[in-house]
Design a protein around this motif. Structure first.
Motif, PDB file in Angstrom:
ATOM      1  N   THR A  83      25.220   9.252  37.288  1.00 42.18           N
ATOM      2  CA  THR A  83      25.289  10.489  36.502  1.00 42.18           C
ATOM      3  C   THR A  83      24.903  10.308  35.030  1.00 42.18           C
ATOM      4  O   THR A  83      24.953  11.272  34.268  1.00 42.18           O
ATOM      5  N   HIS A  84      24.522   9.081  34.642  1.00 43.09           N
ATOM      6  CA  HIS A  84      24.033   8.913  33.262  1.00 43.09           C
ATOM      7  C   HIS A  84      23.287   7.601  33.058  1.00 43.09           C
ATOM      8  O   HIS A  84      23.870   6.528  33.184  1.00 43.09           O
ATOM      9  N   THR A  85      22.005   7.730  32.710  1.00 41.88           N
ATOM     10  CA  THR A  85      21.257   6.523  32.345  1.00 41.88           C
ATOM     11  C   THR A  85      20.013   6.876  31.536  1.00 41.88           C
ATOM     12  O   THR A  85      19.766   8.045  31.217  1.00 41.88           O
ATOM     13  N   HIS A  86      19.274   5.838  31.190  1.00 41.19           N
ATOM     14  CA  HIS A  86      18.018   5.974  30.456  1.00 41.19           C
ATOM     15  C   HIS A  86      17.059   4.976  31.104  1.00 41.19           C
ATOM     16  O   HIS A  86      16.936   3.837  30.644  1.00 41.19           O
ATOM     17  N   GLY A 162      16.226  12.937  41.070  1.00 40.87           N
ATOM     18  CA  GLY A 162      16.614  12.810  39.666  1.00 40.87           C
ATOM     19  C   GLY A 162      17.030  14.117  39.034  1.00 40.87           C
ATOM     20  O   GLY A 162      16.442  15.165  39.298  1.00 40.87           O
ATOM     21  N   VAL A 163      18.066  14.048  38.205  1.00 38.90           N
ATOM     22  CA  VAL A 163      18.408  15.127  37.277  1.00 38.90           C
ATOM     23  C   VAL A 163      17.929  14.601  35.935  1.00 38.90           C
ATOM     24  O   VAL A 163      18.522  13.671  35.382  1.00 38.90           O
ATOM     25  N   ILE A 199      13.365  16.749  42.065  1.00 38.89           N
ATOM     26  CA  ILE A 199      13.665  16.737  40.632  1.00 38.89           C
ATOM     27  C   ILE A 199      14.432  17.990  40.211  1.00 38.89           C
ATOM     28  O   ILE A 199      14.027  19.110  40.541  1.00 38.89           O
ATOM     29  N   VAL A 200      15.530  17.783  39.478  1.00 38.17           N
ATOM     30  CA  VAL A 200      16.221  18.878  38.800  1.00 38.17           C
ATOM     31  C   VAL A 200      15.951  18.679  37.307  1.00 38.17           C
ATOM     32  O   VAL A 200      16.499  17.768  36.690  1.00 38.17           O
ATOM     33  N   PRO A 201      15.047  19.479  36.717  1.00 41.76           N
ATOM     34  CA  PRO A 201      14.783  19.291  35.291  1.00 41.76           C
ATOM     35  C   PRO A 201      15.983  19.746  34.466  1.00 41.76           C
ATOM     36  O   PRO A 201      16.715  20.641  34.888  1.00 41.76           O
ATOM     37  N   ALA A 202      16.181  19.120  33.307  1.00 39.68           N
ATOM     38  CA  ALA A 202      17.337  19.451  32.471  1.00 39.68           C
ATOM     39  C   ALA A 202      16.953  19.378  30.998  1.00 39.68           C
ATOM     40  O   ALA A 202      15.934  18.775  30.632  1.00 39.68           O
ATOM     41  N   TYR A 226      16.738  29.144  32.492  1.00 37.11           N
ATOM     42  CA  TYR A 226      16.200  28.637  33.768  1.00 37.11           C
ATOM     43  C   TYR A 226      17.297  28.170  34.739  1.00 37.11           C
ATOM     44  O   TYR A 226      16.975  27.665  35.823  1.00 37.11           O
ATOM     45  N   GLY A 227      18.564  28.303  34.337  1.00 42.31           N
ATOM     46  CA  GLY A 227      19.655  27.867  35.229  1.00 42.31           C
ATOM     47  C   GLY A 227      19.641  26.378  35.495  1.00 42.31           C
ATOM     48  O   GLY A 227      19.979  25.929  36.596  1.00 42.31           O
ATOM     49  N   VAL A 228      19.231  25.591  34.505  1.00 41.84           N
ATOM     50  CA  VAL A 228      19.185  24.131  34.680  1.00 41.84           C
ATOM     51  C   VAL A 228      20.334  23.485  33.902  1.00 41.84           C
ATOM     52  O   VAL A 228      20.916  24.104  33.010  1.00 41.84           O
ATOM     53  N   PRO A 229      20.679  22.243  34.227  1.00 41.85           N
ATOM     54  CA  PRO A 229      21.783  21.597  33.510  1.00 41.85           C
ATOM     55  C   PRO A 229      21.428  21.232  32.068  1.00 41.85           C
ATOM     56  O   PRO A 229      20.252  21.017  31.746  1.00 41.85           O
ATOM     57  N   LEU A 230      22.470  21.161  31.239  1.00 42.64           N
ATOM     58  CA  LEU A 230      22.350  20.599  29.899  1.00 42.64           C
ATOM     59  C   LEU A 230      23.077  19.254  29.936  1.00 42.64           C
ATOM     60  O   LEU A 230      24.215  19.167  30.400  1.00 42.64           O
TER      61      LEU A 230
END
Ligand SMILES: [Zn+2]
Length: 456
Positions: A83-86, A162-163, A199-202, A226-230
């Motif tokens: 749920t979190h990386t780079h 990917g998100v 892909i879920v763009p955010a 766009y209803g996408v995550p922040l």
């Protein structure tokens, strides 16, 4: 007798429904609502989704599969969810260790990024990240970086879910010179990938302390449009808390909430310095929390109150965070193990965050943190076919009394043998099927020389 038998086999094959794949294993960890672990279990797959999960005999009777993978010495489990990386920062792996977050960022990472990050860097760095992640059983990753459209292209090439959030930050960076430019770039990127099956763009404003209030509000508005995550870093260090309290007389969580940033789908990484009132806000807003135990330990950021968050049934997932100095790898098995142990040592209670809770965070609870719990995170009919086979025939895996305990405390990323994402096999017998691994390793060595020279 033979004729009668073959007649019944013929009839049952006519009655059996077609499936593209059956994967079977000694144990199937489902992470379904009853948290069933099925001994001698199997999963049937049609196209990109799971159609049935159950005892192998039952699945074999109901389905006729075009292809199958039977592993009598493996655990079949849902793909792990980061749920979190780079990912692209893998090319900076180990560039500077053992520093405070601010020193590491300001003296090493920001200058190294300014001199090296390009679309090509991000493409190869993401390929390297996806290679390591897939081989280690991660099937979904949540990313924040620059050139996120290139990250999305590389993830699709790897066959990985990917998100993926395009970073918006308050100073000039490789892909955009201003936050306004970054927001325009992000909108084009969202339009391009919003209907993608993987892909879920955010939108990813880096943090409260690196963006203006106006930029944060614009990022929220764009995500809502766009209803996408922040995706954002939140309350990672004591310094962030102290500075925000001094300047604004509120905690970082309270500031974001007051600005309206937490009103829609949000994934907040770290949440180390959150008090009871902050946690109530995060819970009320349904914010997904990405707990990053390795990173928090390595940077001495503190300990996120995960025990309390889980007691409140908050949507907490796990993330390895950065490969460049805050971890330095993408190993979700390690994050499960450390999440359980860090909670125990800091509370003085070995009963908190049991193995079952750690595995949940890496699967179904992580899916909830991303707002994807109807799609991924468990092995259940109707969900996307994201599965991993983990071998249990090595010394570190025997004997096996409890499959869930083994996953969290004994098995390693290197024990992952096969991986399927969205119905497509991407790792077979611990070898990647989708990427050119030798070319990626060669390119990483080339970038090492370039990055070293750039810092002289
Ligand atoms: Zn991070």
């Amino acid at each position: 007798m033979y004729r009668i038998c073959s007649f019944f086999l013929f009839v049952s094959s006519l009655l059996a429904a077609p499936a593209d794949w059956i994967w079977s294993a000694r144990y199937v960890i489902t992470e379904d609502s009853q948290r069933r672990v099925i001994e001698n279990g199997a999963v049937a797959i049609v196209g990109d989704h799971i159609v049935a999960v159950g005892a192998r005999a039952e699945i074999d009777a109901k389905f006729q599969a075009k292809q199958r993978l039977d592993r009598p010495e493996a655990i079949l489990a849902p793909g792990l969810i980061d749920t979190h990386t780079h990912a692209a920062m893998s090319l900076f792996r180990g560039i500077a260790d053992d520093l405070k977050l601010q020193d590491w960022l300001e003296k090493f990472i920001f200058p190294a990024e300014a001199r090296n990050v390009s679309a090509d860097f991000v493409r190869w760095g993401t390929r390297l990240g996806c290679l390591e992640m897939l081989l280690g059983g991660t099937t979904t990753f949540t990313d924040m970086y620059y050139f996120e459209d290139v990250v999305a292209e590389a993830a699709k090439e790897a066959g990985m879910r990917g998100v993926l959030g395009e970073t918006v930050i308050g100073f000039p960076v490789a892909d955009n010179k201003t936050p306004a430019d970054a927001l325009k770039y992000t909108e084009r990127y969202i339009q391009r990938f919003r209907n993608d099956p993987l892909i879920v763009p955010a939108v990813a404003p880096h943090a409260l302390y690196t963006n203006s209030d106006e930029t944060l509000k614009a990022a929220r508005a764009l995500a809502d449009k766009y209803g996408v995550p922040l995706v954002i870093h939140l309350a990672e260090t004591k310094k962030e808390l102290d500075d925000t309290m001094a300047q604004r007389h509120m905690t970082p969580t309270k500031v974001l909430d007051t600005l309206g940033i937490l009103t829609g789908r949000t994934v907040a990484a770290h949440c180390v310095w959150v008090d009871e009132a902050d946690r109530a806000v995060l819970k009320m807003r349904g914010v997904g929390v990405a707990h990053c135990p390795s990173s928090n330990m390595k940077l001495a950021s503190g300990v996120a109150p995960v025990t309390e968050m889980l007691a409140a049934d908050m949507a907490v997932g796990l993330g390895p965070d950065g490969p460049a100095g805050s971890n330095n790898d993408f190993n979700m098995f390690e994050e499960m193990d450390l999440a359980a142990k860090l909670a125990k040592v800091t509370t003085g209670n070995p009963q908190v965050v049991p193995a079952s809770a750690a595995l949940e965070m890496a699967t179904i609870r992580g899916a909830r943190a991303l707002g994807l719990e109807r799609e991924i995170g468990s092995l259940e009919a109707g969900k996307r076919a994201d599965l991993i086979m983990v071998r249990i025939d090595r010394p570190n895996a025997v004997p096996l009394y409890d499959a869930v305990s083994q996953m969290v405390y004994a098995l390693k990323a290197e024990d992952v043998r096969d991986v399927m994402v969205n119905g497509k096999p991407v790792v077979r017998d611990a070898a990647i099927l989708t990427l050119n691994a030798p070319a990626i390793l060669r390119k990483a060595a080339e970038y090492q020389v370039q990055v070293s020279q750039s810092l002289k």
